[in-house]
Design a protein around this motif. Structure first.
Motif, PDB file in Angstrom:
ATOM      1  N   GLN A  15       0.843  -1.201   0.000  1.00  0.00           N
ATOM      2  CA  GLN A  15       0.000   0.000   0.000  1.00  0.00           C
ATOM      3  C   GLN A  15       0.878   1.250   0.000  1.00  0.00           C
ATOM      4  O   GLN A  15       1.703   1.423   0.894  1.00  0.00           O
ATOM      5  CB  GLN A  15      -0.887   0.024   1.252  1.00  0.00           C
ATOM      6  CG  GLN A  15      -1.736  -1.219   1.447  1.00  0.00           C
ATOM      7  CD  GLN A  15      -2.819  -1.351   0.400  1.00  0.00           C
ATOM      8  OE1 GLN A  15      -3.403  -0.371  -0.029  1.00  0.00           O
ATOM      9  NE2 GLN A  15      -3.066  -2.574  -0.044  1.00  0.00           N
ATOM     10  N   PRO A  16       0.667   2.135  -0.994  1.00  0.00           N
ATOM     11  CA  PRO A  16       1.526   3.319  -1.116  1.00  0.00           C
ATOM     12  C   PRO A  16       1.594   4.176   0.149  1.00  0.00           C
ATOM     13  O   PRO A  16       2.652   4.698   0.481  1.00  0.00           O
ATOM     14  CB  PRO A  16       0.901   4.114  -2.264  1.00  0.00           C
ATOM     15  CG  PRO A  16      -0.046   3.216  -2.940  1.00  0.00           C
ATOM     16  CD  PRO A  16      -0.343   2.055  -2.044  1.00  0.00           C
ATOM     17  N   GLU A  17       0.472   4.292   0.869  1.00  0.00           N
ATOM     18  CA  GLU A  17       0.500   5.145   2.070  1.00  0.00           C
ATOM     19  C   GLU A  17       1.414   4.575   3.149  1.00  0.00           C
ATOM     20  O   GLU A  17       1.978   5.312   3.962  1.00  0.00           O
ATOM     21  CB  GLU A  17      -0.910   5.425   2.609  1.00  0.00           C
ATOM     22  CG  GLU A  17      -1.670   4.206   3.113  1.00  0.00           C
ATOM     23  CD  GLU A  17      -2.446   3.457   2.026  1.00  0.00           C
ATOM     24  OE1 GLU A  17      -3.359   2.696   2.399  1.00  0.00           O
ATOM     25  OE2 GLU A  17      -2.141   3.616   0.816  1.00  0.00           O
ATOM     26  N   HIS A  18       1.587   3.263   3.160  1.00  0.00           N
ATOM     27  CA  HIS A  18       2.531   2.646   4.096  1.00  0.00           C
ATOM     28  C   HIS A  18       3.968   2.776   3.580  1.00  0.00           C
ATOM     29  O   HIS A  18       4.876   3.118   4.335  1.00  0.00           O
ATOM     30  CB  HIS A  18       2.207   1.163   4.303  1.00  0.00           C
ATOM     31  CG  HIS A  18       0.945   0.922   5.057  1.00  0.00           C
ATOM     32  ND1 HIS A  18       0.795   1.253   6.386  1.00  0.00           N
ATOM     33  CD2 HIS A  18      -0.248   0.407   4.670  1.00  0.00           C
ATOM     34  CE1 HIS A  18      -0.428   0.937   6.779  1.00  0.00           C
ATOM     35  NE2 HIS A  18      -1.080   0.423   5.761  1.00  0.00           N
ATOM     36  N   ILE A  19       4.150   2.474   2.297  1.00  0.00           N
ATOM     37  CA  ILE A  19       5.488   2.521   1.691  1.00  0.00           C
ATOM     38  C   ILE A  19       6.136   3.881   1.924  1.00  0.00           C
ATOM     39  O   ILE A  19       7.313   3.981   2.258  1.00  0.00           O
ATOM     40  CB  ILE A  19       5.396   2.192   0.184  1.00  0.00           C
ATOM     41  CG1 ILE A  19       5.002   0.714   0.013  1.00  0.00           C
ATOM     42  CG2 ILE A  19       6.720   2.486  -0.515  1.00  0.00           C
ATOM     43  CD1 ILE A  19       4.543   0.346  -1.382  1.00  0.00           C
ATOM     44  N   LEU A  39      10.607  -0.082   8.944  1.00  0.00           N
ATOM     45  CA  LEU A  39       9.443  -0.926   8.682  1.00  0.00           C
ATOM     46  C   LEU A  39       8.956  -1.546   9.985  1.00  0.00           C
ATOM     47  O   LEU A  39       7.754  -1.548  10.281  1.00  0.00           O
ATOM     48  CB  LEU A  39       9.795  -2.016   7.663  1.00  0.00           C
ATOM     49  CG  LEU A  39       8.720  -3.084   7.412  1.00  0.00           C
ATOM     50  CD1 LEU A  39       7.390  -2.471   6.990  1.00  0.00           C
ATOM     51  CD2 LEU A  39       9.202  -4.096   6.382  1.00  0.00           C
ATOM     52  N   GLU A  40       9.891  -2.031  10.790  1.00  0.00           N
ATOM     53  CA  GLU A  40       9.537  -2.652  12.070  1.00  0.00           C
ATOM     54  C   GLU A  40       8.819  -1.656  12.978  1.00  0.00           C
ATOM     55  O   GLU A  40       7.789  -1.975  13.576  1.00  0.00           O
ATOM     56  CB  GLU A  40      10.805  -3.176  12.731  1.00  0.00           C
ATOM     57  CG  GLU A  40      10.538  -4.174  13.821  1.00  0.00           C
ATOM     58  CD  GLU A  40      11.777  -5.015  14.144  1.00  0.00           C
ATOM     59  OE1 GLU A  40      11.631  -5.916  14.968  1.00  0.00           O
ATOM     60  OE2 GLU A  40      12.866  -4.757  13.586  1.00  0.00           O
ATOM     61  N   GLU A  41       9.352  -0.435  13.063  1.00  0.00           N
ATOM     62  CA  GLU A  41       8.706   0.622  13.864  1.00  0.00           C
ATOM     63  C   GLU A  41       7.304   0.891  13.345  1.00  0.00           C
ATOM     64  O   GLU A  41       6.351   1.011  14.117  1.00  0.00           O
ATOM     65  CB  GLU A  41       9.519   1.915  13.785  1.00  0.00           C
ATOM     66  CG  GLU A  41      10.798   1.907  14.608  1.00  0.00           C
ATOM     67  CD  GLU A  41      10.543   1.637  16.082  1.00  0.00           C
ATOM     68  OE1 GLU A  41       9.727   2.380  16.682  1.00  0.00           O
ATOM     69  OE2 GLU A  41      11.103   0.662  16.622  1.00  0.00           O
ATOM     70  N   HIS A  42       7.189   1.008  12.036  1.00  0.00           N
ATOM     71  CA  HIS A  42       5.895   1.295  11.407  1.00  0.00           C
ATOM     72  C   HIS A  42       4.891   0.185  11.704  1.00  0.00           C
ATOM     73  O   HIS A  42       3.729   0.448  12.006  1.00  0.00           O
ATOM     74  CB  HIS A  42       6.081   1.488   9.899  1.00  0.00           C
ATOM     75  CG  HIS A  42       4.808   1.773   9.184  1.00  0.00           C
ATOM     76  ND1 HIS A  42       4.044   2.891   9.459  1.00  0.00           N
ATOM     77  CD2 HIS A  42       4.159   1.092   8.210  1.00  0.00           C
ATOM     78  CE1 HIS A  42       2.956   2.880   8.676  1.00  0.00           C
ATOM     79  NE2 HIS A  42       3.010   1.798   7.924  1.00  0.00           N
ATOM     80  N   LEU A  43       5.339  -1.075  11.644  1.00  0.00           N
ATOM     81  CA  LEU A  43       4.456  -2.204  11.914  1.00  0.00           C
ATOM     82  C   LEU A  43       3.970  -2.178  13.364  1.00  0.00           C
ATOM     83  O   LEU A  43       2.819  -2.497  13.634  1.00  0.00           O
ATOM     84  CB  LEU A  43       5.180  -3.521  11.604  1.00  0.00           C
ATOM     85  CG  LEU A  43       5.413  -3.812  10.124  1.00  0.00           C
ATOM     86  CD1 LEU A  43       6.370  -4.976   9.949  1.00  0.00           C
ATOM     87  CD2 LEU A  43       4.108  -4.065   9.389  1.00  0.00           C
ATOM     88  N   LYS A  44       4.862  -1.808  14.276  1.00  0.00           N
ATOM     89  CA  LYS A  44       4.471  -1.710  15.696  1.00  0.00           C
ATOM     90  C   LYS A  44       3.340  -0.694  15.861  1.00  0.00           C
ATOM     91  O   LYS A  44       2.354  -0.936  16.538  1.00  0.00           O
ATOM     92  CB  LYS A  44       5.651  -1.280  16.560  1.00  0.00           C
ATOM     93  CG  LYS A  44       6.563  -2.415  16.951  1.00  0.00           C
ATOM     94  CD  LYS A  44       7.691  -1.906  17.845  1.00  0.00           C
ATOM     95  CE  LYS A  44       8.846  -2.896  17.869  1.00  0.00           C
ATOM     96  NZ  LYS A  44      10.091  -2.271  18.258  1.00  0.00           N
ATOM     97  N   VAL A  45       3.519   0.472  15.234  1.00  0.00           N
ATOM     98  CA  VAL A  45       2.541   1.549  15.335  1.00  0.00           C
ATOM     99  C   VAL A  45       1.205   1.142  14.716  1.00  0.00           C
ATOM    100  O   VAL A  45       0.150   1.345  15.302  1.00  0.00           O
ATOM    101  CB  VAL A  45       3.076   2.833  14.644  1.00  0.00           C
ATOM    102  CG1 VAL A  45       2.002   3.886  14.531  1.00  0.00           C
ATOM    103  CG2 VAL A  45       4.281   3.373  15.409  1.00  0.00           C
ATOM    104  N   THR A  46       1.248   0.517  13.527  1.00  0.00           N
ATOM    105  CA  THR A  46       0.003   0.179  12.837  1.00  0.00           C
ATOM    106  C   THR A  46      -0.719  -1.000  13.485  1.00  0.00           C
ATOM    107  O   THR A  46      -1.919  -1.150  13.330  1.00  0.00           O
ATOM    108  CB  THR A  46       0.237  -0.155  11.334  1.00  0.00           C
ATOM    109  OG1 THR A  46       1.240  -1.156  11.229  1.00  0.00           O
ATOM    110  CG2 THR A  46       0.649   1.069  10.563  1.00  0.00           C
ATOM    111  N   SER A  47       0.021  -1.830  14.236  1.00  0.00           N
ATOM    112  CA  SER A  47      -0.642  -2.997  14.846  1.00  0.00           C
ATOM    113  C   SER A  47      -1.303  -2.649  16.181  1.00  0.00           C
ATOM    114  O   SER A  47      -2.078  -3.430  16.712  1.00  0.00           O
ATOM    115  CB  SER A  47       0.374  -4.134  15.051  1.00  0.00           C
ATOM    116  OG  SER A  47       1.310  -3.778  16.042  1.00  0.00           O
ATOM    117  N   ASN A  48      -0.991  -1.454  16.724  1.00  0.00           N
ATOM    118  CA  ASN A  48      -1.612  -1.070  18.018  1.00  0.00           C
ATOM    119  C   ASN A  48      -2.984  -0.456  17.834  1.00  0.00           C
ATOM    120  O   ASN A  48      -3.259   0.174  16.869  1.00  0.00           O
ATOM    121  CB  ASN A  48      -0.694  -0.092  18.765  1.00  0.00           C
ATOM    122  CG  ASN A  48       0.524  -0.830  19.300  1.00  0.00           C
ATOM    123  OD1 ASN A  48       0.471  -2.036  19.513  1.00  0.00           O
ATOM    124  ND2 ASN A  48       1.605  -0.106  19.493  1.00  0.00           N
TER     125      ASN A  48
END
Length: 154
Positions: free
Chosen positions: A31-35, A145-154
């Motif tokens: 997804q571009p907004e994540h990339i 990416l790891e930081e972003h995944l942490k934020v989006t999974s909360n």
């Protein structure tokens, strides 16, 4: 010459385990907004110029370096297997050109095993790229990416 071995000698591999389900990691890659949030080393902003996520589709991202110069990443998708694999040609101008990148995803309970391969045209080119710091660059990207995944999974 054993082709498998040859490819291995031309490949830089980075492996990570992300503590989030595979669907979230896949979304972050597709997804571009994540990339735009994670696809660059720390301190750089990414703009998604083109993102045609299909086999044969083009992608192009630009990153502004601290010195104001632009770094251009582009390629063409060759394989897309949902929750399994994304392959693409890739250029990272001005540093790297004509490589193939492979993002491989494997479900591991509620975690995701992730393997990233950068396949160079020759072993010499791979060695040169390693000396230029390709592992540090991508390592920094995957930390984001790891930081972003942490934020989006909360």
């Amino acid at each position: 010459m054993n082709n498998q071995n040859d490819a291995k000698n031309r490949t830089v591999t980075i492996e990570r385990v992300f503590n989030v389900p595979i669907s979230l990691v896949w979304e972050a890659w597709t997804q571009p907004e994540h990339i735009a949030v994670w696809w660059s080393p720390k301190g750089m902003e990414t703009k998604v110029i083109e993102h045609d996520f299909k086999v044969g589709g083009n992608w192009k991202y630009t990153m502004e370096m601290p010195d104001g110069n632009e770094f251009i990443a582009d390629g063409v998708y060759s394989v897309i297997l949902k929750f399994k694999e994304i392959r693409s040609s890739a250029n990272f101008k001005p540093m790297t050109e004509g490589v193939e990148i492979q993002a491989l995803f494997e479900e591991n309970g509620d975690k995701t095993n992730f393997t990233f391969n950068i396949i160079h045209a020759t072993e010499e080119y791979r060695i040169q790229q390693e000396k230029m710091g390709i592992l540090n660059g991508w390592g920094s990207v995957f930390e984001r990416l790891e930081e972003h995944l942490k934020v989006t999974s909360n």
